[in-house]
Each structure stands twice: as structure tokens, then as C-alpha cells.
Design a protein around this motif. Structure first.
Motif, mmCIF file in Angstrom:
data_model
loop_
_atom_site.group_PDB
_atom_site.id
_atom_site.type_symbol
_atom_site.label_atom_id
_atom_site.label_comp_id
_atom_site.label_asym_id
_atom_site.label_seq_id
_atom_site.Cartn_x
_atom_site.Cartn_y
_atom_site.Cartn_z
ATOM 1 N N PRO A 175 -106.209 21.905 -21.177
ATOM 2 C CA PRO A 175 -107.334 21.059 -21.580
ATOM 3 C C PRO A 175 -108.346 21.846 -22.411
ATOM 4 O O PRO A 175 -108.788 22.911 -22.006
ATOM 5 C CB PRO A 175 -107.945 20.628 -20.238
ATOM 6 N N ALA A 249 -95.085 13.907 -22.225
ATOM 7 C CA ALA A 249 -96.299 13.925 -21.412
ATOM 8 C C ALA A 249 -97.304 12.884 -21.895
ATOM 9 O O ALA A 249 -98.154 12.427 -21.131
ATOM 10 C CB ALA A 249 -96.924 15.314 -21.442
ATOM 11 N N MET A 250 -97.206 12.511 -23.179
ATOM 12 C CA MET A 250 -98.067 11.473 -23.745
ATOM 13 C C MET A 250 -97.468 10.079 -23.616
ATOM 14 O O MET A 250 -98.057 9.109 -24.086
ATOM 15 C CB MET A 250 -98.301 11.750 -25.246
ATOM 16 N N SER A 251 -96.261 10.030 -23.018
ATOM 17 C CA SER A 251 -95.508 8.764 -22.939
ATOM 18 C C SER A 251 -95.178 8.256 -24.336
ATOM 19 O O SER A 251 -95.214 7.053 -24.612
ATOM 20 C CB SER A 251 -96.283 7.708 -22.152
ATOM 21 N N GLU A 305 -95.883 20.079 -15.982
ATOM 22 C CA GLU A 305 -97.178 19.807 -15.345
ATOM 23 C C GLU A 305 -98.327 20.329 -16.202
ATOM 24 O O GLU A 305 -99.374 19.686 -16.334
ATOM 25 C CB GLU A 305 -97.217 20.433 -13.959
ATOM 26 N N ARG A 308 -98.862 17.961 -19.094
ATOM 27 C CA ARG A 308 -99.554 16.735 -18.679
ATOM 28 C C ARG A 308 -101.058 16.972 -18.554
ATOM 29 O O ARG A 308 -101.868 16.127 -18.953
ATOM 30 C CB ARG A 308 -98.977 16.217 -17.352
ATOM 31 N N LYS A 309 -101.433 18.126 -18.016
ATOM 32 C CA LYS A 309 -102.861 18.432 -17.904
ATOM 33 C C LYS A 309 -103.500 18.612 -19.279
ATOM 34 O O LYS A 309 -104.655 18.222 -19.496
ATOM 35 C CB LYS A 309 -103.072 19.687 -17.050
ATOM 36 N N VAL A 311 -102.571 17.089 -22.004
ATOM 37 C CA VAL A 311 -102.695 15.745 -22.563
ATOM 38 C C VAL A 311 -103.896 15.017 -21.922
ATOM 39 O O VAL A 311 -104.659 14.348 -22.609
ATOM 40 C CB VAL A 311 -101.394 14.950 -22.337
ATOM 41 N N GLU A 312 -104.034 15.149 -20.625
ATOM 42 C CA GLU A 312 -105.179 14.522 -19.952
ATOM 43 C C GLU A 312 -106.493 15.034 -20.507
ATOM 44 O O GLU A 312 -107.452 14.285 -20.669
ATOM 45 C CB GLU A 312 -105.107 14.800 -18.455
ATOM 46 N N GLY A 313 -106.530 16.321 -20.834
ATOM 47 C CA GLY A 313 -107.732 16.894 -21.409
ATOM 48 C C GLY A 313 -108.043 16.329 -22.782
ATOM 49 O O GLY A 313 -109.219 16.167 -23.155
ATOM 50 N N GLN A 315 -107.456 13.317 -23.711
ATOM 51 C CA GLN A 315 -107.845 11.913 -23.562
ATOM 52 C C GLN A 315 -109.217 11.738 -22.948
ATOM 53 O O GLN A 315 -109.728 10.623 -22.877
ATOM 54 C CB GLN A 315 -106.793 11.198 -22.709
ATOM 55 N N GLN A 316 -109.832 12.834 -22.496
ATOM 56 C CA GLN A 316 -111.159 12.727 -21.884
ATOM 57 C C GLN A 316 -112.271 12.736 -22.919
ATOM 58 O O GLN A 316 -112.121 13.258 -23.984
ATOM 59 C CB GLN A 316 -111.359 13.885 -20.886
#
Length: 316
Positions: A175, A249-251, A305, A308-309, A311-313, A315-316
Motif C-alpha cells: 500500500p 488481485a484486482m479481479s 496476499e 491483495r494488500k 491493491v486495497e491500498g 483503492q483507499q
């Protein structure tokens, strides 16, 4: 008490969050270069400025038992400095050794230095990953400066008895990651095709959380004293596979065109981007067997994993 330098950077910031959440940690001091910044409430801040080669660290080192030194002039692809090596040395060598000398005089027990895999070299041979005990072979000014800092730290260790631990990470992602990795992630998120569908190299990378976990382990583990460690996620992948898994990870489905690596390298040379092609098409593997054996360390996150983290970062 633990002093963290580079506290507002990518790695340093993650270290502060980890240490601040650790109830066993007796206190954290964050060295910041300019005005105070928003950090965790349990973290003390000390202003140290930009001239690390002549900084007086006396106030920052009061009561400190260990130092996590992340501050550095980081590697840049297009360096516009008149003398790049001297510019790197000012921060990465002279700044590091100034801090280490003062830390030893202040009674600091352990000094953990974030170096770089570039000390080993720019590329590994197929099936022959770098090890922590290889003869160093840096090929650019950044790698040379990190190696010179390592040499200086070992001399200080021998003269003063302060324990020094050196960690050489490869590409770190997570992230807040920037530079080329972030650009590729954004391109894939937008569905842009990339000519990277036929790269058959092997590269080691490390998730930010995995690097932070190892650095924290190196703060206190008895077997870490005096050692140099390499770090990665423990799984090597090609550039093509890395991008496919990042897209997963981004689908999303990665739109990767199967352009041969030799063609990419030719165009890169013509465009003056040989170094970029090397990073995309060449291999750079690291062997973390020594790290795992001596420290009993296992990367907490798998590659998937970690992606995925990351990618989540985004999207924030």
C-alpha cells in the motif's frame, strides 16, 4: 526505546505503524526531516533536517536502545545530479555513518540498516539466486553507496561493539508503493494492454509487511547480530506471472501482449531505456535460506496476499 529514521517514507512509515501497535515496544522516536507530521500518538518526533552527514543526533538518541535506519537517497532511474555518486554518498554513506558513530557513543545496543539488493548486483544468473554471503558487485552509484555504508558500519561495529544488522531487500511493494510498480498497477486497473506477456525471467520481490516483519525481528533476535540478510516473499515469479497475479488481485484479466523479450530489449535500447528493459526482462532472484534458518523467520504474507494488500491500498 527505538529510533526510526526515514519515518515518513514508504518503509519507515510502515515500521512506525507496526511498532506503535506493539504493546511490548517501550517507545518509538521518529526522525523527521522538516516540520512535524501526523504520526501515531505514541510516537515521539525529533526534527533532524536534510543534512544527515552533519546532523547532531544527541536529542534523538536519548534513551534509545536500537536504531532502524531507513532514511536514504533512494534509487532513481533518471538521476539529474551533476555527480550522482557523490549525491548518494552524502546521504547513504556519510549520513549513515554519522548516525551510527553517534549511536555507538550514546550506548545504542543494535543498529539495523536497510540496504539494497543492488549491493549484490543488478541481475542474477538463471537458477543462481543471490545469497547474503556473495561477493558484492554493485553496478550503479546507488548500489555503490549502499555497499560503502555497509563497509563503514562493519568498521564501527568492530571498533565499538555496537551490533549491526544489514538487510538487503529487492523491489518492495505494498500500500502506497510508487514508481514503476505503481504505474503498472494503474495501467492494469484501467485495462490497458501491456507488451509483457512473454517474459520468462525469475524475480524476487517482497511485500512491505514482510520486510517490516523481518526488520522488527532483527531488532532483538540474538542470532541477527553481525549478520547480513536477504529478504523476499519466498516465491520467485516472471514479470508476466507477477502482472497476471496482480490483475487477479484486482479481479481483472491482465491484457498482456506476447511480445518477445528480445524485441522489447531492442526497442528499449533504441529509446535509451536499457535499464528499464533489464528490470522487466532480466532475472533477479534472492536466496533467503540463511534468513529463515538463523532467525526461524517465515514471510507472514504470501505473494498473492501481499498483492491483495497493495491493491486495497490503491483503492483507499
Amino acid at each position: 526505546m527505538i529510533l526510526v529514521t526515514g519515518a515518513t517514507g514508504f518503509v519507515g512509515g510502515a515500521l512506525l505503524r507496526r511498532l506503535a501497535a506493539d504493546r511490548a515496544c517501550k517507545g518509538v522516536v521518529a526522525a523527521v526531516r522538516r516540520k512535524p507530521v501526523s504520526l501515531h500518538e505514541v510516537v515521539q518526533q525529533v526534527l533532524v533536517g536534510d543534512q544527515l552527514h552533519n546532523t547532531d543526533w544527541g536529542l534523538a538518541l536519548q534513551g534509545v536502545d536500537a536504531v532502524l535506519h531507513c532514511a536514504a537517497r533512494v534509487h532513481v532511474m533518471q538521476d539529474d545530479a551533476t555527480d550522482p555518486l557523490q549525491a548518494y554518498r552524502e546521504v547513504n554513506v556519510y549520513g549513515t555513518l554519522n548516525l551510527a558513530n553517534q549511536a555507538a557513543q550514546a550506548g545504542v545496543h543494535r543498529f539495523v540498516f536497510v540496504s539494497s539488493i543492488k549491493v549484490n548486483g543488478e541481475a542474477s544468473q538463471p537458477g543462481q539466486p543471490f545469497t547474503a554471503d556473495d561477493v558484492p558487485s554493485p553496478s550503479d552509484s546507488y548500489g555503490v553507496s549502499k555497499l560503502e555504508a555497509e563497509w563503514g558500519l562493519r568498521e564501527i561495529e568492530a571498533q565499538t561493539g555496537m551490533e549491526v544488522v544489514i538487510v538487503r531487500p529487492p523491489l518492495v511493494y505494498g500500500p502506497g508503493v510508487k514508481a514503476n510498480f505503481a504505474n503498472m498497477m494503474r495501467w492494469m486497473a484501467r485495462g490497458m494492454p501491456l507488451p509483457l506477456g512473454a517474459i520468462h525471467n525469475a524475480r524476487s520481490v517482497v511485500a512491505l509487511d514482510n520486510l517490516v516483519d523481518l526488520l522488527v525481528t532483527c531488532l532483538k533476535h540474538p542470532a541477527a547480530a553481525g549478520q547480513t540478510f536477504l529478504v523476499s516473499d519466498g516465491e520467485d515469479v516472471s514479470t508476466t506471472e507477477l502482472l497476471r497475479r496482480a490483475a487477479r488481485a484486482m479481479s481483472k484479466k491482465a491484457l498482456l501482449l506476447p511480445v518477445p523479450a528480445s524485441v522489447l530489449e531492442l526497442f528499449a535500447v533504441l529509446l535509451g531505456k536499457r535499464a528499464v528493459a533489464q528490470r522487466l526482462c532480466g532475472s533477479l532472484q534472492v536466496d533467503i535460506a540463511k534468513t529463515c534458518r538463523l532467525l526461524g523467520w517465515v514471510p507472514p504474507l504470501t505473494l498473492d496476499e501481499g498483492l491483495r494488500k497493495a491493491v486495497e491500498g490503491m483503492q483507499q
